[in-house]
Design a protein around this motif. Structure first.
Motif, short mmCIF file in Angstrom:
data_model
loop_
_atom_site.label_atom_id
_atom_site.label_comp_id
_atom_site.label_asym_id
_atom_site.label_seq_id
_atom_site.Cartn_x
_atom_site.Cartn_y
_atom_site.Cartn_z
N THR A 92 27.84 30.54 -11.92
CA THR A 92 29.24 30.57 -12.33
C THR A 92 30.15 30.04 -11.22
OG1 THR A 92 29.43 32.87 -11.59
CG2 THR A 92 28.94 32.50 -13.92
N HIS A 93 31.37 29.68 -11.63
CA HIS A 93 32.35 29.13 -10.71
C HIS A 93 33.73 29.72 -11.02
CE1 HIS A 93 29.56 25.87 -9.43
NE2 HIS A 93 29.08 26.05 -10.66
N LEU A 94 34.53 29.85 -9.96
CA LEU A 94 35.92 30.30 -10.08
C LEU A 94 35.98 31.67 -10.76
CD1 LEU A 94 37.55 26.86 -10.97
CD2 LEU A 94 37.45 27.97 -8.74
N ASN A 95 36.63 31.78 -11.91
CA ASN A 95 36.86 33.10 -12.52
C ASN A 95 35.89 33.41 -13.65
OD1 ASN A 95 37.79 31.15 -14.24
ND2 ASN A 95 39.73 32.16 -14.73
N ALA A 96 34.74 32.77 -13.65
CA ALA A 96 33.81 32.95 -14.78
C ALA A 96 32.74 34.00 -14.52
CB ALA A 96 33.13 31.61 -15.10
N LEU A 97 32.68 34.57 -13.33
CA LEU A 97 31.55 35.43 -12.96
C LEU A 97 31.36 36.60 -13.91
CD1 LEU A 97 30.55 36.58 -9.42
CD2 LEU A 97 30.75 38.26 -11.23
N GLU A 98 32.44 37.28 -14.29
CA GLU A 98 32.31 38.51 -15.07
C GLU A 98 31.71 38.26 -16.46
OE1 GLU A 98 33.98 39.33 -11.64
OE2 GLU A 98 35.04 37.93 -12.98
N TYR A 99 31.73 37.01 -16.91
CA TYR A 99 31.20 36.73 -18.24
C TYR A 99 29.67 36.65 -18.28
CZ TYR A 99 35.80 36.07 -20.23
OH TYR A 99 37.07 36.29 -20.69
N LEU A 100 29.01 36.74 -17.14
CA LEU A 100 27.55 36.73 -17.16
C LEU A 100 26.96 38.12 -16.97
CD1 LEU A 100 26.55 37.12 -14.01
CD2 LEU A 100 27.05 34.70 -13.86
N LEU A 101 27.80 39.15 -16.87
CA LEU A 101 27.32 40.47 -16.50
C LEU A 101 26.32 41.06 -17.50
CD1 LEU A 101 30.49 42.19 -15.02
CD2 LEU A 101 28.55 41.17 -13.83
N LEU A 102 26.61 40.96 -18.80
CA LEU A 102 25.70 41.53 -19.78
C LEU A 102 24.33 40.87 -19.72
CD1 LEU A 102 27.93 42.09 -22.94
CD2 LEU A 102 27.20 43.75 -21.23
N TYR A 103 24.33 39.57 -19.58
CA TYR A 103 23.05 38.86 -19.48
C TYR A 103 22.35 39.20 -18.17
CZ TYR A 103 19.57 35.16 -19.91
OH TYR A 103 18.40 34.46 -20.01
N ARG A 104 23.15 39.42 -17.11
CA ARG A 104 22.56 39.77 -15.81
C ARG A 104 21.77 41.07 -15.91
NH1 ARG A 104 19.65 40.57 -12.88
NH2 ARG A 104 19.55 40.48 -10.61
N PHE A 105 22.29 42.05 -16.60
CA PHE A 105 21.60 43.34 -16.68
C PHE A 105 20.56 43.35 -17.80
CE2 PHE A 105 25.61 44.52 -14.55
CZ PHE A 105 25.04 45.04 -13.40
N ARG A 106 20.60 42.36 -18.66
CA ARG A 106 19.60 42.26 -19.73
C ARG A 106 18.37 41.49 -19.27
NH1 ARG A 106 20.49 41.14 -26.09
NH2 ARG A 106 18.33 40.62 -26.62
N ASN A 107 18.57 40.47 -18.44
CA ASN A 107 17.47 39.61 -18.01
C ASN A 107 17.27 39.78 -16.50
OD1 ASN A 107 15.79 37.44 -17.20
ND2 ASN A 107 16.43 36.24 -18.97
N ARG A 108 16.24 40.47 -16.12
CA ARG A 108 15.99 40.74 -14.70
C ARG A 108 15.17 39.65 -14.02
NH1 ARG A 108 17.44 45.82 -13.27
NH2 ARG A 108 17.92 47.27 -14.97
N LYS A 109 14.64 38.70 -14.80
CA LYS A 109 13.84 37.63 -14.23
C LYS A 109 14.67 36.41 -13.86
CE LYS A 109 9.52 38.90 -16.56
NZ LYS A 109 8.43 38.43 -17.46
#
Length: 375
Positions: free
Chosen positions: A92-109
């Motif tokens: 992610t770049h700039l202000n987009a980081l928070e939009y990957l949170l659900l996928y971050r905790f769903r996909n640990r690989k």
């Protein structure tokens, strides 16, 4: 052989340096047949105000048409889309980081990265989001990347962490257009002036007032004047009017608005001027280095990483009109400007070509080991 899926996510693809870099990086990564590259813009983009035409055919462009403010709907749609794509590298770049949170905790690989294109505090001023990001960085759930050592220092100070990586921005070699001969006739006829080019949006941080006042001060004292061309879209109308009032009827200073043929102007100019209050790692400066257009810059932010005073450009002692005017004089009077120009091109090839940045991203993605799992 299955390809490694790499997804870059940004809020919007407006005509800014970070946005242009993200497109360049995706284009570079997509040249590798081992990767399937997606460029995701959360918001819709207008072809007239974005770099859509520069996205390679090898890059898969996706937009979720988000409006202003946070959107839970887009967060859920993006997460579902990432699951469907089986994304392995998400950046992610700039202000987009928070939009990957659900996928971050769903996909640990999968592996997750976020680039800080400015200072850490400028990019994330809110306490709540700062606390959230600090936790993600501290637990190594997301790898932070700064574009300069100055940006790294701001990260360490702001988050009290020392796990940020540094990867410089990059650009491909610029291509001149068939407009160049006409510009030569218009601006270099008789070489009665030194030609200075500024590239940057009209916003306060770019500090065009300092540049204009310094050029006016120089011209008031010099026999051979400086002609200053300011290129860039107007983002602050009130500031623009102030600058127009400052310029008045001055025949040596022109605002040209946004231009698509920046290479023509940089190849034509004697010097490239950047007078900003702060810069992360300016794409416009990288472009100037690529064609050997000698930089004259304020000594701020990531510019200190890029310019060695008297080697590949010139830095003002401070951000005062007197100091910047003196730096213009120093550059003009320098006896071997061709050497400075050659050093600029050498630095670009060595550090700031998009291939160098692409290689560094590939290394930190760890895609060599991922590739082995997909052969």
């Amino acid at each position: 052989m299955n390809k490694v899926t790499i997804v870059h996510i940004i809020g919007v693809l407006g005509r800014g340096g970070a946005e242009r870099f993200v497109i360049d990086l995706c284009n570079e990564l997509a040249r590798n047949e081992l990767y399937k590259v997606y460029l995701v813009s959360l918001c819709a983009n207008d072809a007239d105000t974005a770099f859509l035409e520069e996205i390679s055919e090898e890059v898969n462009y996706v937009s979720f048409h988000k409006g202003n403010g946070f959107s839970l709907r887009v967060l859920l749609r993006l997460t579902s889309w990432l699951v469907k794509q089986k994304a392995e590298i998400i950046h992610t770049h700039l202000n987009a980081l928070e939009y990957l949170l659900l996928y971050r905790f769903r996909n640990r690989k999968a592996r997750f990265f976020h680039t800080i294109h400015s200072t850490a505090e400028a990019e994330c001023p809110g306490l709540l989001i700062k606390t959230l990001r600090k936790g993600l960085y501290k637990r190594n759930l997301i790898t932070p990347i700064a574009v300069s050592h100055n940006g790294k220092e701001s990260f360490i100070k702001y988050y009290k962490l020392d796990n940020v990586l540094v990867i410089q921005n990059g650009r491909p070699f610029l291509k001149m257009t068939n407009e160049y001969p006409d510009l030569v006739k218009k601006y270099k006829l008789g070489t009665i002036c030194f030609l200075l080019i500024h590239v940057g949006r009209v916003i306060k941080v770019k500090n065009q007032r300092l540049l204009i006042e310094a050029v006016q001060k120089f011209n008031a004292q010099a026999y051979k004047k400086c002609k200053l061309l300011l290129i860039g879209e107007v983002r602050d109308e009130a500031l623009y009017q102030e600058l127009l009032d400052l310029v008045g009827t001055d025949e040596y200073i022109d605002f040209l608005g946004g231009k698509d043929n920046i290479a023509d102007y940089l190849a034509l100019a004697d010097f490239f001027c950047l007078s900003s209050f702060y810069e992360g790692m300016p794409i416009s400066l990288i472009e100037a280095l690529s064609v050997g257009c000698i930089p004259i810059c304020t000594r701020v932010g990531g510019i200190n990483d890029m310019i060695d005073n008297g080697y590949n450009g010139f830095l003002s002692e401070d951000s005062s009109v007197d100091a910047y005017c003196q730096t213009i004089k120093n550059a003009i009077l320098y006896p071997n400007k061709s050497e400075i120009s050659e050093n600029s091109i050498h630095e670009f090839k060595l550090k700031y070509h998009i291939a160098a940045s692409g290689n560094k991203h590939t290394l930190i993605y760890g895609t060599n080991s991922i590739n082995n799992n997909h052969v």
